[in-house]
Structure formats: structure tokens, C-alpha cells
Design a protein around this motif. Sequence first.
Motif, PDB file in Angstrom:
ATOM      1  N   VAL A  23       4.849   6.402   8.801  1.00 45.23           N
ATOM      2  CA  VAL A  23       5.287   6.156   7.427  1.00 45.23           C
ATOM      3  C   VAL A  23       5.789   7.442   6.794  1.00 45.23           C
ATOM      4  O   VAL A  23       5.156   8.496   6.921  1.00 45.23           O
ATOM      5  N   GLU A  24       6.923   7.350   6.115  1.00 49.14           N
ATOM      6  CA  GLU A  24       7.416   8.425   5.260  1.00 49.14           C
ATOM      7  C   GLU A  24       7.068   8.062   3.827  1.00 49.14           C
ATOM      8  O   GLU A  24       7.616   7.120   3.262  1.00 49.14           O
ATOM      9  N   GLY A  25       6.112   8.790   3.241  1.00 46.27           N
ATOM     10  CA  GLY A  25       5.669   8.490   1.889  1.00 46.27           C
ATOM     11  C   GLY A  25       4.151   8.394   1.823  1.00 46.27           C
ATOM     12  O   GLY A  25       3.460   8.469   2.848  1.00 46.27           O
ATOM     13  N   ASP A  26       3.629   8.223   0.612  1.00 49.03           N
ATOM     14  CA  ASP A  26       2.186   8.137   0.417  1.00 49.03           C
ATOM     15  C   ASP A  26       1.679   6.731   0.708  1.00 49.03           C
ATOM     16  O   ASP A  26       2.390   5.731   0.503  1.00 49.03           O
ATOM     17  N   VAL A  60       0.797  -1.230   0.000  1.00 49.10           N
ATOM     18  CA  VAL A  60       0.000   0.000   0.000  1.00 49.10           C
ATOM     19  C   VAL A  60       0.835   1.287   0.000  1.00 49.10           C
ATOM     20  O   VAL A  60       0.273   2.375  -0.173  1.00 49.10           O
ATOM     21  N   CYS A  61       2.132   1.191   0.178  1.00 52.42           N
ATOM     22  CA  CYS A  61       2.974   2.391   0.261  1.00 52.42           C
ATOM     23  C   CYS A  61       3.784   2.603  -1.011  1.00 52.42           C
ATOM     24  O   CYS A  61       3.939   1.684  -1.833  1.00 52.42           O
ATOM     25  N   ASP A  62       4.321   3.821  -1.160  1.00 50.51           N
ATOM     26  CA  ASP A  62       5.240   4.117  -2.261  1.00 50.51           C
ATOM     27  C   ASP A  62       6.427   3.162  -2.247  1.00 50.51           C
ATOM     28  O   ASP A  62       6.807   2.621  -1.196  1.00 50.51           O
ATOM     29  N   GLU A 114      -3.360   9.495  12.752  1.00 55.65           N
ATOM     30  CA  GLU A 114      -3.752  10.656  13.541  1.00 55.65           C
ATOM     31  C   GLU A 114      -3.348  11.932  12.834  1.00 55.65           C
ATOM     32  O   GLU A 114      -3.966  12.984  13.021  1.00 55.65           O
ATOM     33  N   GLU A 115      -2.301  11.841  12.002  1.00 58.89           N
ATOM     34  CA  GLU A 115      -1.795  13.008  11.284  1.00 58.89           C
ATOM     35  C   GLU A 115      -1.292  12.583   9.908  1.00 58.89           C
ATOM     36  O   GLU A 115      -0.641  11.542   9.767  1.00 58.89           O
ATOM     37  N   CYS A 116      -1.618  13.380   8.890  1.00 59.93           N
ATOM     38  CA  CYS A 116      -1.118  13.125   7.532  1.00 59.93           C
ATOM     39  C   CYS A 116      -1.140  14.425   6.745  1.00 59.93           C
ATOM     40  O   CYS A 116      -1.607  15.457   7.234  1.00 59.93           O
ATOM     41  N   GLY A 154       2.782  12.086   4.165  1.00 58.31           N
ATOM     42  CA  GLY A 154       2.430  11.969   2.763  1.00 58.31           C
ATOM     43  C   GLY A 154       0.919  11.939   2.623  1.00 58.31           C
ATOM     44  O   GLY A 154       0.176  12.248   3.561  1.00 58.31           O
ATOM     45  N   ILE A 155       0.442  11.554   1.443  1.00 57.48           N
ATOM     46  CA  ILE A 155      -0.999  11.493   1.167  1.00 57.48           C
ATOM     47  C   ILE A 155      -1.537  10.134   1.605  1.00 57.48           C
ATOM     48  O   ILE A 155      -0.958   9.091   1.285  1.00 57.48           O
TER      49      ILE A 155
END
Length: 300
Positions: free
Chosen positions: A33-36, A16-18, A78-80, A60-61
Motif C-alpha cells: 500500500v502507498e499511503g496510511d 481503512v486506507c487514505d 513486514e515493513e512500514c 505510510g503509517i
Amino acid sequence: IFLTNPSEIKLFLDQVCDEDYSYRINEDGSIDVEGDVGIGGVYCRRWFTSIPVKFRKVNGIFTIYSSMQLTSLEGSPEECVDFNVLSNPIKNLKGGPKIVTRDYDVQGSTITSLEGTPEIIPGCFDIMGTPVTSLVGGPKKVGGYFECSETAITSFIGAPIETGDFYAKGIDIESFEGFPKKCGDIAIETKFSTLWNPKGLRDLECDSLDVDENEPIWNLIKLFDTLDLRTSGDVFSRFKESLDYNYIRGDVRKPQINLFRLKEAFSESGIEKPIDLKDDGQMWNYTFVDDDGRPVNFWG
């Protein structure tokens, strides 16, 4: 129930991630996570009916695609940066992020309540095409545009106090009560041309106000600037400051305007009387009345 096995977590994140993403498992089991992140597709739909890990922060998104058909946002970060929920059958926004640094988009989903929305959204907020019935519980401040067209709202109560552009088309509403106090461009069009009550406009600061000419209130709003429906902020400000909306009353069939207060507003605002203003007010779909509510002639 969230995944706890590190290898299973990594397998899921790989799907599911980049490609160049990185991640960290926190002490409480949540994931940064670092990335979309994009949850959906054949793999997710086949193996999961909910978000299988608890995200904490996604730099990321974060997108939940329609193929998931989720009924809950539990597990969302909680944050994006951006938060997108595309046509999922959720009923509210509980479990969604508390902080977004840009946009929040749930258009096309089946939410009926805005409960769970962050109070501040720096970017845009889009609930277009949802069956939301009330703006109560929504954000208090939106930095970008606020889009609530084609929803089931019947009131602006609960709208943000401040936003960028404000779009509300294809709605069924009668009054500006609860409308934001400060925004950029405004575009409003109701389903059945029912908007007539200006309550809520008095303290509004905006760049322009674009209301469909079939709305009953159009004939009142156009007085703010007799040359253009999209009102200039200067004239709009001076007019609403001098016009006491408590003097405007009536019902949806034939609203009434206190003529003497209206003339006073013209004078104080330096606005010339529109040349197409008819004696009987028929062109406005309004009746001019005196302080006692008796019909009067504009030229009298």
C-alpha cells in the motif's frame, strides 16, 4: 484466514486506507500500500476479529485502533513507516513489522513480552503503560527516545545498547545493570525509591542523567557534578572512568561504598569534595567502609 477475492480486498482497503491510496496484490497474495492505513472503527469491528489481509509493505503509517481489540498482530506489514497499536489486548509483538523506518508505538497495550520487535528502530520506541515484565527481546538500537515508564520491568537487562533519550518512571528497579551504553538524556524514577546499585553505569555515555532525589543512588550520582544533578558529560565520563564499581557493595537497606577508592576517584577526576558530605554518611543513606568492610569516617 486472509481475504483472497480481489473485490473483497479492495472493499476492505477502501475502508481503512487514505482516500488517495494505491495498492498492489503480490503473487503470494500479500498487499503493498502507498499511503496510511488505519484499522478500526465500526466497519472493521463489525466484520473482522483479526486483520483480514496480509500486508507486506505499507509506505505510510500503520495503525491498529483500540476498537479492534486484536489479540494477534498477524497480517501486519513486514515493513512500514510508523507502527502504532493503540490499547489492544495483545500479549507480544509477534507478527508485527520486521522493519519500521520511523516510530514503533504500543503504549497502553497488554503486551507482557517484547518478542517480535525489530532489532533496529530509527525513530522512537514507546511501551509506556504496558504490563511488560522484561526488556529482553526488544530493539538493540533506537534512534529516537526509548520510553518504558509505568511498566512492570524489574531490570534494565535487554534494554537497547544505544538509544536517544531514555525514560523510565514509575518502575520498580534497584540496579542499572543492563542499562544502555550510549544515550541522550536520561530520566529515572522508581515507585518506591529503590534504585541504589550503580552496576551498569561504568561504560555509559549520555548527555544528562536525571534521577529523582529520593532515590538512594542520587547521593552517589550527584558526586559526578557537585553543582547540578543533571551531570555534564565531561565530568561524568572522568568520574566513572576512575571509579571502580566493584568496590561499591551492600544491600538495599544500607549500601556501602569503599571510602579509599571513592577518594581516589575524587582525586583522579579533579572533583572537589561536596560541602554537604557528612562524616557518618547518613545524609547519603550510605555507609563508608574500608577494604575489609569496616565502617570508617570520611574525614579520617
